[in-house]
Structures are given as C-alpha cells and as structure tokens.
Design a protein around this motif. Structure first.
Motif, PDB file in Angstrom:
ATOM      1  N   SER A 556       0.977  -1.340  -0.128  1.00 39.30           N
ATOM      2  CA  SER A 556      -0.222   0.073  -0.326  1.00 39.30           C
ATOM      3  C   SER A 556       0.845   1.525   0.387  1.00 39.30           C
ATOM      4  CB  SER A 556      -0.920  -0.086   0.994  1.00 39.30           C
ATOM      5  OG  SER A 556      -1.790   1.274   1.206  1.00 39.30           O
ATOM      6  N   THR A 559       3.128   2.420  -3.207  1.00 37.25           N
ATOM      7  CA  THR A 559       2.376   3.214  -3.988  1.00 37.25           C
ATOM      8  C   THR A 559       2.736   4.438  -4.373  1.00 37.25           C
ATOM      9  OG1 THR A 559       0.359   3.071  -3.139  1.00 37.25           O
ATOM     10  CG2 THR A 559       0.379   1.470  -4.520  1.00 37.25           C
ATOM     11  N   ALA A 563       6.002   1.726  -9.358  1.00 36.52           N
ATOM     12  CA  ALA A 563       5.048   0.561 -10.159  1.00 36.52           C
ATOM     13  C   ALA A 563       5.165  -0.649  -9.081  1.00 36.52           C
ATOM     14  CB  ALA A 563       5.076   0.546 -11.123  1.00 36.52           C
ATOM     15  N   HIS A 564       4.643  -1.937  -8.977  1.00 36.03           N
ATOM     16  CA  HIS A 564       4.925  -3.218  -7.838  1.00 36.03           C
ATOM     17  C   HIS A 564       5.885  -3.618  -8.711  1.00 36.03           C
ATOM     18  CE1 HIS A 564       3.878  -1.314  -3.941  1.00 36.03           C
ATOM     19  NE2 HIS A 564       2.544  -1.086  -4.405  1.00 36.03           N
ATOM     20  N   LEU A 577      -7.240   0.109  -7.017  1.00 33.50           N
ATOM     21  CA  LEU A 577      -6.102  -0.141  -7.462  1.00 33.50           C
ATOM     22  C   LEU A 577      -6.020   1.586  -8.090  1.00 33.50           C
ATOM     23  CD1 LEU A 577      -3.289  -3.048  -6.987  1.00 33.50           C
ATOM     24  CD2 LEU A 577      -4.236  -0.985  -5.104  1.00 33.50           C
ATOM     25  N   ILE A 581      -4.312   4.230  -7.476  1.00 30.04           N
ATOM     26  CA  ILE A 581      -2.945   5.265  -7.699  1.00 30.04           C
ATOM     27  C   ILE A 581      -3.959   6.791  -7.840  1.00 30.04           C
ATOM     28  CG2 ILE A 581      -1.525   5.626 -10.005  1.00 30.04           C
ATOM     29  CD1 ILE A 581      -1.485   1.702  -9.545  1.00 30.04           C
TER      30      ILE A 581
END
Length: 881
Positions: A556, A559, A563-564, A577, A581
């Motif tokens: 969380s 962010t 970017a994951h 998301l 975002i």
C-alpha cells in the motif's frame, strides 16, 4: 379732452409721484370724473379699484406694482407700470448665476412688500435655492428694532440678502447694515426694481452705504424724444424752482408721463366730448356708493385705453390683459453715486452683456454673460457663500494637507480629498464659490477631533467640511453626508515574522496534520482491502501473519514511489488500485509543489491573526489619532481604554509595531483601509493587513442637515468617480507611483494543504474500495457460508464464523496461477523425501536432488499438497481438502 382729474406732468416731482388732494369719492360725486390716474400706493389701490368697478370708471395706475392687484380682480383696473412679479425670473437668474444656494429676503410688512414674497419663494424653489428665513420689517420699526433684526441675521451666519422695500425704509436699512458691519467683504446684497428705480433721491450717505449692491430695474431704451424731454424738463424746473436741486427723472416719472399721453390719446380715439353718470348722485353722503351711478362712457374709454399703442418716453407702450407688457431688465451694480450696468436680462435669452445681440442666443444664466461686479467691501472677490472647514493633520498628508503662505499668511490646502472636492465643484451645473478654513487654534495646530470639527457645522461656524471624513451612523445624526468617494472599512495591521526554511521538520509543512492523518488511514485501509481481495488467490499475500501484514503495508505505502513487481490477480483489486493510484498521484504532486514553494519562496507570517487573542491577552493596540476608530474599538470590539494608544504618522505606526508587545509597542494597529494601504505601500516587507474587515461607508463631504447642496454634490461625485482617467490622475498626483504590496493573501502561511482540498478524492477512493470489498465478501459468503445440513444449522454462529475464516485462509483451488505453479512439482513418496538424493524433475525436465527441489516448494505448497505416495505408472493428482 374731458379729463376731470389729470395731474399735469410739469407738476410731477422728482420722485415720480402724482398726488391728488381731493378724495376719490368727492371726485366721483361732485366732478363725475370718467378716469382716475392713481392711486400712488398698492394698499390704496384695492379700495379705489373696487370703487372704480362699481361706477365703471377706469382706474389707471403707474405706481401700484404689487402682484396682488390685477385686472382679473376688476376689469376697470389698468396698470401702466410693470407688475413686480415680472422681475422674479430675472432675480432668480442672477441668484443662479452666482451660485447662491441660500438667500434671505428682507421685505417691508406692507401690501407692497408681502405681495412679492410668494412669487420669490416659488422661483427660488425652481432653482433649488433655499430660503431658510424671511425677515419682515414693519414700517413702524425704529432704528433700534431694525438693528436688532440685522444682528439676528448676522448671528445666523447669513450673508446673501434680497431687499424688497420702498426707498424710505430701504435707505434706513442700508445705513444700519453698514453700522452692523454687514456691508463688508463676504456679504452680498440684491435689491428689487422698486428700490433700484428710486436711487436718485437718496442721500449721498445712503448711496455710499450701498457700495457693491446689485439691483435690477426695467430697461429704458434711449431715444431722441427722451433726450429732448429731459432737456426741456431741466429748463422748466430751473425756471420754476431755481433754488431746488435738479434730479434725474426716474422710471415712475416717465411712466406717469406716458400714462397721461395714453389717456389723452384714448379719449380722442373714443370721441368723448361730453359725458355724465347715468344715475347722478342726489345724496349728501360721501359714502353712498349706490347713489354714485355709472359712467356712460366708462366701458368705451376702457376699451380705447387697452388698445392704445405708441412709443413713449419709457419705451414701447403696450398693454396686455390690462397691464403693461414687461420688457428687458438692467442688472445694476451700485458704486457710490453711480450705477454701473453689468448686463441685461430678457425672457428670451436670459442674462447677456449686450441687449441687442445679433443672431439667436440660447437662454443662459451664466455669470460670464455679465461684467465683473464690485462687491461690498470694495472687492472684486465674489462673496464666499461656503465656508469649508478642513482638518489639520500631522500625518498621512496625502489625504489632506494644510500649509500657510509665508507672504500672505493664507492657508494652502492640498491632498487627495481636496482635489476630489475641487473636481466635484467643477462638475456642478452651477458655480459654487467656497473658501477653505483650517480647523486650528491660535498656534495653527489642530483644534480638536474630527467629531469636534463636524460639530462646527452644527454650531454654524462652517458651512461644510472637506477632508478624510468617514461616514458613520452617529455622525449622520447631526450632519448630512454626500455619497462616499472612496472605499473604506476598518481592519488591523500587524508585524510579520519570517517563515524559517531551516526547520528540520519542514518536510511536514506541505500537508496539514489532518491531511497527514487522513492520508495514512487511507493507505492502511486500501492495503487491507487489497489483502482481502488477493489473499485466497495470490501467493504474494499468503504466509505467516507477520509476513502478510508486512506485505500488505509495503504494497500500500510503496504505491507512492514506484510501480510494483508484485502482480495482482483479482479484477476488483485492479479496480481499487486504479482509483487509489490516481489519488496518490495527485497528493504526491501537490506535496512536491508545496514543498518546493516553501523552500524557494520568501514567506511572511503574521504575528497575530485573531482579534480575540489580542483582547484576551490584554495586549496594547494602536489607532488613528482624533479618529472615530477609538469609539469603535471600545464600543464594538470591547477593548479597554487602558490598552489603546494613539498614533498619527506612518512612522509612528512602524515604530509601535516593530517594538512589539514586549518593548513598549503594540500587537496591532486598527485603522481605516485607505490609511493602511498608504502605510503598507511604504513598509510592505514588514507588516500585513490581516483579520476581518469591519464595514464603514467611506469618505464623504459633510453639510448641514437638510442642505439643498447634498444631492447636487452627490451626483457630481458619481460623475467624478466614474471617470476612471480623472480619478487615476488625482491618485497619481497625490499618492505617486509608489510600489504597493502584493496580494497579502499570497504571503500568508496557511499551515500546509488542508484536507478540504482533497476531500473529493478520498470519497471517491473510499467508495470504490468499499464497493469492491462488499461485492467480494458477499460472493464469498454466498459460496462458503456453512448452512447446508441440519448439523450445520445446529452449530453456533461463532463456530460458523471460525469455519468461514478457515475457508478464507485456504488457497482458492480455482485460481489458475496456483494450479500452474503446483503442476511444476512432481510429488514423490514420503519415504523418498526422507531418503538420500532422490531425483526430482523440474518442469523443464532437468534432474535435481530432493534438497534442491525442496527449495522450490514454499511453506504454503507444503501445507496445501497432502500427497503421501505417488506412482510413476499411475500418478494421482494432488488432493486438496
């Protein structure tokens, strides 16, 4: 000619009066006259006119000029003089030309004097000239009583007078007015035609006392016949009375001469030779009106008189409606024994310098059409009808400044408010002379507060006040204000402190504490929603509780920055998301911009922003000296007198605020906005205008209650203030091109971005997350809620919840990515797992030892796959409970 009562012109005295010793009744009874010239006075004319109507005898008067007498009352009354009311418009034009908005008539208390007053009042009302008082003087008044009346007018501060009275009473009045000091500079006197036409018989001392008086009288055109008659009159008068002084023939004498000629011509025209009364009088009584009878030639003679026209000594003789048709009037200025003609007035063109001008001239009431007069006090300066009081300031001279000319010791007034007033006077439709008088003491210092200055209007020491005078409700109870010509309002100015950029916690400043807290809660909530949505399907969100918590928070909060690499598999997670975002992007960009502004832009922060804080702590405050702001602070804002301090100049403002609350200074200074703007224009970098603005009506000009000038001045103020170029020129002349402060709101430190700026974003992401969570949970409960058989229904709610939690904690067997991950692992017998170096083929067909393979099996996989044995020939799929 059969005229039984004609007074021959050669017997007329210089006053122009014709007298008749026998009474009218005796003439009618015994002489049976058929026309009577007279009577001399308007008070006598009423009785004679009534009597003439009864016996049908024309009564022809050349001196009874009162408007109360007219042919409408008796058709047998004929006036060969001009009615007094014919001069009213000419008088009004003179009053309007010189801009006199207030005038006091002084008239004798007789039929002649009272008859003109209603017409004068009506004419003055049409030009909006006020008549605050009328001075009525009876004929029986002695000099002491007249002087008492003059002193009363002098005490009332009146300076413009109109005199309408006979020569005998008028001569006494002007002698006494000179003794009272009312024939000096600053006064103006105007006399009507009745007195102007009888100036020649007046004594020389009377004429000297009337220096500078204006007057009007009917114009007598020059002619050869008139000059010849004057020469003959002078010769005959010298022969008959050699010891007497020869006086000029006045208008009444010329009117009398023309009247005799008119009657003579009318008799000849009517062909009257012998006549008598139809019913002769047989009674011995002189008051038996019924016995007088009626003249048999009266109607015919009256008609002949009314139709008679000729060029007489006094001009064109022509009657209309039984009265002489008025012609032009001369505007006179008395200078000693001389009469100086300033110009003329005609009904067609108004005032003009020359009577016979070529071409058509528009009607005018401008004083420029007249020659420059000499005024009482032997001066060419027009009497100042307005005494304008101005304040003496010690600071803020841009608004009003009073200096003295070292040569003449006369005040020189300048400043913004003075220039506005001059522009307003120029915009008036009439001239308005004025004089600035500073409100000072013997030392030429201010004589008091602004309220005390306005009191001078009530005390009649000033006719108006011009300056930076604020319009308030209290002041409007005893003076009348014009419309405001500037903005106003009361606010406070305080010292500013510099915003320190070296603060180690400055990175927290861009966001307010409430926004930091709300953002943190939103991060945690969003992480929990993602964990719920991904826990059963995504191996990243599985494992030990501590590991899951860390992964959730990491996912969380990270962010914010990148970017994951961790993939999400649930479509509802992706929906949440996307919204989240977007919110994070806006918050992060706003944070970056705010922090950059804090670190690069110089910011000032006010030391005080709340009036209540200053009042609660008992700090000293300042205000403008001699201003109404002091009463405002005490009565409206409830400050104590003990904490108030007075200041006059911008420099005093600066020193008091700079010293602060601990160094014999003040926490704030309360003043009107125009002063604060001028102060900040000079000291922009150190002080700020903060707090609420308390409304006032701005600067205005003050006049006495009920002044007729107020609506005119107000309309002129609108014309001036709406002229943008003129106002900018006045402001530039007085305030210059000084740099002013930037918008004060841009310099204030707000304490960071607030939650209100992002409330909509948090609502959007909250609704999206809750919607996705509710839909997912509803679906899960629908599938896994344990209520399928009787045994399940008998279990408690708590046990059902525990069982539901166990279902949620297990991986979802329908997740395709989990199935793909498990298909890569070939289960082996448990004995081989314990044994040494069994070979396990990976998904790519490579051979690895069990120790190598075990490294690829996660704890979740070991927990979920319960395959005790497997056979290469007949493999069984892993069984999931």
């Amino acid at each position: 000619m059969l005229l039984n009562c004609i007074w021959y012109l050669a017997r007329l005295r210089s006053k122009g009066y014709i007298t008749c010793d026998p009474t009218v009744l005796d003439l009618m009874k015994n002489e049976q006259v058929h026309a009577i010239i007279g009577p001399q006075k308007s008070s006598q004319a009423k009785f004679v006119t009534e009597l003439g109507g009864k016996v049908e005898v024309p009564i022809v008067s050349f001196s009874a000029t009162s408007p109360t007498l007219s042919a409408t009352q008796s058709k047998y009354f004929v006036r060969t003089a001009q009615d007094d009311s014919s001069q009213v418009k000419a008088i009004a034009s003179i009053v309007q030309a010189y801009g006199w908005r207030e005038i006091v008539p002084i008239f004798e208390d007789t039929e002649y004097g009272n008859g003109l007053v209603p017409f004068l009042l009506e004419a003055f009302q049409e030009i909006d000239t006020r008549v605050p008082y009328g001075s009525r003087i009876p004929l029986y008044f002695n000099d002491t009583q007249i002087m008492r009346e003059l002193n009363k007018l002098k005490a009332m501060q009146k300076s413009i007078f109109l005199v309408h009275m006979s020569s005998s009473l008028g001569s006494r009045l002007f002698l006494l007015a000179k003794d009272a000091g009312m024939m000096s500079e600053g006064y103006a006197w105007l006399v009507t035609a009745g007195l102007s036409t009888l100036l020649d018989p007046l004594r020389s001392e009377v004429m000297d006392s009337m220096l500078g008086v204006l007057g009007i009288k009917p114009h007598i055109p020059t002619s050869k016949r008139l000059e010849t008659f004057k020469s003959r009159w002078s010769k005959n008068f010298t022969i008959s009375k050699p010891q007497s002084k020869i006086n000029e023939l006045n208008l009444f004498g010329l009117w009398a001469y023309d009247t005799v000629w008119a009657l003579a011509m009318a008799v000849e025209k009517a062909g009257i030779v012998h006549s008598r009364y139809v019913k002769p009088n047989t009674s011995e009584s002189t008051v038996d009106f019924a016995a007088l009878g009626k003249s048999e030639t009266g109607p015919r003679l009256l008609s002949s008189i009314l139709s008679t026209k000729f060029q007489g000594l006094s001009g064109d003789f022509h009657l209309a409606g039984g009265e002489r048709v008025p012609a032009a009037f001369e505007v006179l200025n008395l200078i000693g024994k001389a009469e100086r003609v300033l110009g003329y007035w005609t009904p067609e063109s108004g005032l003009s310098r020359n009577l016979h001008s070529r071409g058509k001239i528009a009607y005018s009431t401008s004083k420029n059409r007249l020659k420059e007069p000499i005024w009482p006090g032997d001066t060419t300066q027009q009497p100042k009808s307005l005494r304008i009081g101005v304040p003496r300031r010690t600071g803020f001279h841009e608004f009003i400044k009073v200096e003295w000319n070292p040569e003449g010791d006369k005040p020189i007034v300048s400043g913004f408010t003075r220039d506005v007033f001059v522009s307003v006077i120029e915009a008036l439709p009439f001239p308005l002379p004025y004089e600035f008088i500073p409100f000072v003491n013997k030392n030429k210092e201010s004589a008091g507060t602004y309220n005390e200055l306005l009191d001078q209007i009530k005390l009649k020491n000033f006719d108006a006040v011009v300056g930076d005078i604020t319009i308030t409700a209290d002041r409007s109870t005893y003076v009348d204000f014009t419309l405001p010509f500037s903005e106003s309002g009361i606010t406070m100015v305080v010292l500013t402190k510099r915003y320190e950029r070296e603060n180690m916690w400055i990175f927290l400043k861009p966001l307010s504490p409430e926004l930091w807290l709300t953002t943190g809660i939103a991060f945690i909530f969003t992480g929990l929603v993602v964990w719920v949505l991904e826990h059963r399907e995504n191996k990243v969100f599985r494992g030990k509780p501590a590991q899951q918590l860390g992964t959730t928070l990491w996912f969380s909060f990270s962010t914010l920055f990148f970017a994951h690499r961790e993939k999400v598999v649930n479509n509802w997670t992706r929906f949440v998301l996307i919204i989240w975002i977007f919110v994070v992007l806006i918050i992060s960009q706003s944070y970056t911009a705010s922090l950059a502004s804090i670190l690069t832009v110089k910011r000032l922060q006010p030391t005080f922003v709340d009036v209540k804080e200053i009042r609660k702590n008992g700090y000293f405050i300042g205000h403008q000296k001699n201003s109404f702001v002091k009463d405002f602070l005490v009565k409206r804002l409830n400050f104590s007198d003990t904490v108030l301090r007075e200041y006059s100049t911008p420099e005093e403002y600066h020193d008091a605020l700079s010293n602060g609350i601990y160094n014999d200074g003040v926490a704030a200074i309360f003043a009107e906005i125009p002063y604060i703007k001028r102060f900040l224009a000079k000291y922009c970098s150190k002080f700020q205008m903060v707090g609420p603005t308390y409304k006032t009506d701005g600067f205005g000009f003050a006049f006495p209650l009920g002044s007729p000038l107020v609506p005119y001045i107000s309309r002129a103020i609108l014309n001036v203030t709406e002229d943008k170029d003129k106002m900018e020129e006045i402001e530039r002349r007085n305030f210059g091109g000084e740099a002013t402060c930037l918008d004060q709101a841009a310099m204030l430190t707000s304490g960071g971005l607030g939650i209100s700026s992002f409330g909509g974003l948090f609502i959007i992401t909250g609704v999206a997350s809750m919607s996705a969570l509710l839909i997912y949970v509803t679906k899960f409960l629908y599938i896994h809620w344990p209520a399928s058989n009787t045994m399940d229904r008998e279990r408690s709610f708590y046990s059902r919840v525990l069982e539901l939690a166990k279902h949620f904690d297990k991986a979802d067997p329908s997740a395709h990515h989990l199935n793909r991950a498990e298909s890569r692992v070939h289960p082996v017998p448990s004995a081989e797992i314990v044994g040494a170096s069994p070979h396990i083929d990976d998904a790519r067909g490579h051979s690895r030892t069990s120790s190598e393979g075990s490294g690829d099996i996660t704890g979740d996989q070991a927990h979920d796959n319960h395959t005790p044995q497997s056979s290469a020939a007949n493999p069984e799929p892993p069984h999931t409970q």
